[in-house]
Each structure stands twice: as structure tokens, then as C-alpha cells.
Design an enzyme around this catalytic site. Sequence first.
Site, PDB file in Angstrom:
ATOM      1  N   GLU A 173       1.519  35.467  60.765  1.00 26.94           N
ATOM      2  CA  GLU A 173       0.189  36.019  60.528  1.00 26.94           C
ATOM      3  C   GLU A 173      -0.650  35.020  59.735  1.00 26.94           C
ATOM      4  O   GLU A 173      -0.128  34.113  59.100  1.00 26.94           O
ATOM      5  CB  GLU A 173       0.262  37.352  59.778  1.00 26.94           C
ATOM      6  N   GLU A 316       2.371  32.674  57.773  1.00 26.50           N
ATOM      7  CA  GLU A 316       2.084  31.959  59.030  1.00 26.50           C
ATOM      8  C   GLU A 316       3.208  32.074  60.056  1.00 26.50           C
ATOM      9  O   GLU A 316       3.022  31.729  61.218  1.00 26.50           O
ATOM     10  CB  GLU A 316       1.817  30.463  58.786  1.00 26.50           C
TER      11      GLU A 316
END
Length: 351
Positions: A173, A316
Amino acid sequence: MGTLTELVTAIRPLDTQKMQGASRHIDGLVKPTNSLGRLESLAIQLSGMWGIDRLDNLQKEIIVMCADHGVFDEGVAATPKEVTWIQAINMQKGLTGVCVLARNSQTSVLPVDIGIDGEPIDNMLSLKLSRGCGNIAQGPAMTRQDAERLLLASAGLVKKRAQEGISVFGVGELGIANTTPASAIISVLTGCAPHDVVGIGANLPQDRVQHKEAIVGQAIRVNRPDARDAVDVLAKVGGYDLVGMTGVILGAGACGLPVVLDGFLSYAAAIAACQIAPEVKNYCIPSHFSAEKGAKRALEHLGLEPFIHLDLRLGEGSGAALAMSIVSAACAMYCEMGLLSQSGIRLPVPA
């Protein structure tokens, strides 16, 4: 996967016969029984997934859901909001942490704009409904209809990528302030207080953490999410990126394929996914123990033990990228090690 019910129904149990066969094969490799520990159990788990025929040459990809959050306006993050858009561009260029780590494990990264508060980014895949979700401290992040729509769209993306050759998925994310809704989701679905799960996120000063806790509590009071209904929780106190990650997890399970979790944000999505479809837990592979405060509580609720302890909290999908090497190692062990029966070695059978 036309409806959420159809998506959930598509998630089958693991094949116990294939797993038993895999266990016998591993016991016959040139090594003492159980000497490769969790690599062995991981290979057995992978062998039971109906979407995988063989454990060699599995293509790996991390899908990174990128979105902004209205709750940023409540002062819960130290990083400027525009960093989501800037880092999404950097990810598209292959420059961010997850991209570097993923290349090291021969894993592709697919960033998705699922709600960035910025102009469209050239060549970036988009599932965007709007530029950022609602402020959960003042009202719901989105409607239930939009939450279901994004769950199905994200699961559909996984199905498409599986048809194009991906066999191992990871979730990641990108979204400034997103540890606030993640904390709210975990607080509601695990039944613990915000104080037990709210941490510093991306370096929020310690003297502002109490305010962040208060905002999480306010979001829960204002929206009154139903802890028995994970879709309601995602819609009311979640965010577009968290819904997208949940859809990736459900989509991987529906394709009979593994999904490697990342850190704190992915724990929130996994808790929601496992409530929606309990069978999907068998397709989840935990990567690392996040340094975020609520990690232990979330992982205990999931009943998952991470492979890696490195005090990571980048997000991430960076932890998932590292764990892809562990997945590859388990597959290499299974496919490439020699057999005891052909080695001339006789080992004692454990008592």
C-alpha cells in the site's frame, strides 16, 4: 466473481491429499526429517493450493494499492499529503523501496491508483472512484456499495494477472495517514482499544500519538461500525487502499493462489478478509513482524507467525518483497533437492 458471495464461495479448502503427498516427498529428501523447519511447512502449504500445479518457476508480483485519506486533515500524519502522489510516480519508475527489494527477488511490482488525491499518473493502472476517501473522523470513508465494488474490482485484477501467468501475489500500500484507518479496523475487528494498536506510523512525533488515538476513537464512535460485518467496518473506518488490499487477498484465495502479506496495513486487510471468508487464511503467507505498535495484537488475532523480524515499517509491500525469497527457497528445496532413496544414505527414523 460477479458478487461478493460468489467471490467467497470460490475460495476452496486446501487439498489435503496433495499436502500429504508433498509431506512424504519432503521427508524423502537428502536431509534429516524436519531439518528445514518452516520452509518445509511452507512448501506443503503451497502444494495444497489448487491454483498451483508445480512449485517450480512461479512468477511473483506485488500489487500496491495507492490512495489518500480524508482523515489526514485531522493532523494524524507528519508527512505531507502530496507525498502519496509523488511516491506513486517514483514507484511507477521503479525507484521506491519495494521496487528495489522486489527486483532482488525477481518479483514484479504493480502499483494501482485506487484513490490518490492527484492527477492521473501516466501508464499507472487505475481503479479510482474518487480523489481520496472520506474523513473517518467526521463520517464514513465510503459507501458500502463502493466498498463492495472495489473489493470485486481488486479481486478481478488478481484473476486477470493470474490468467497472465502470476502464481504468487503480494500486497502492498501507499497512502499518507493510512495507519489511522488501519488502526481503527484492527481495533474494531479484534475488540481492543485504540491505545493498544495506534503507533507512530511514518515517524509521527510521540507527543502527537495520543491525538491520533483520540481520532481513531472518534472515528469508531461517529461511524459505529459493526464488528460482525467486515465490509461495514472497511466502508466506515477504512480506506480505498485497505479495501483494495482486502480484495487482493480474497482474489488470490479465489484463484487458489498464495498471497504474501506485508506489514501492519496488510494485517488489517487480512483480518477483514478472513472474517469475510475464513478459508482465505490458508492462502495467506505472513512476511514480517511490523515494528508498528499494534502488530503483535493483529498477528495474534490472525494466528500467523511471520518469517522475518527486521523492525521494518516502510510499508509499500517491502516486507512481502523480502519474503518472496523465502517462498522461492521453499520451492527450490521441494523441486531441486536430491532424494535419500537415490543417495546411498540411510538416516535413522525419529522416535
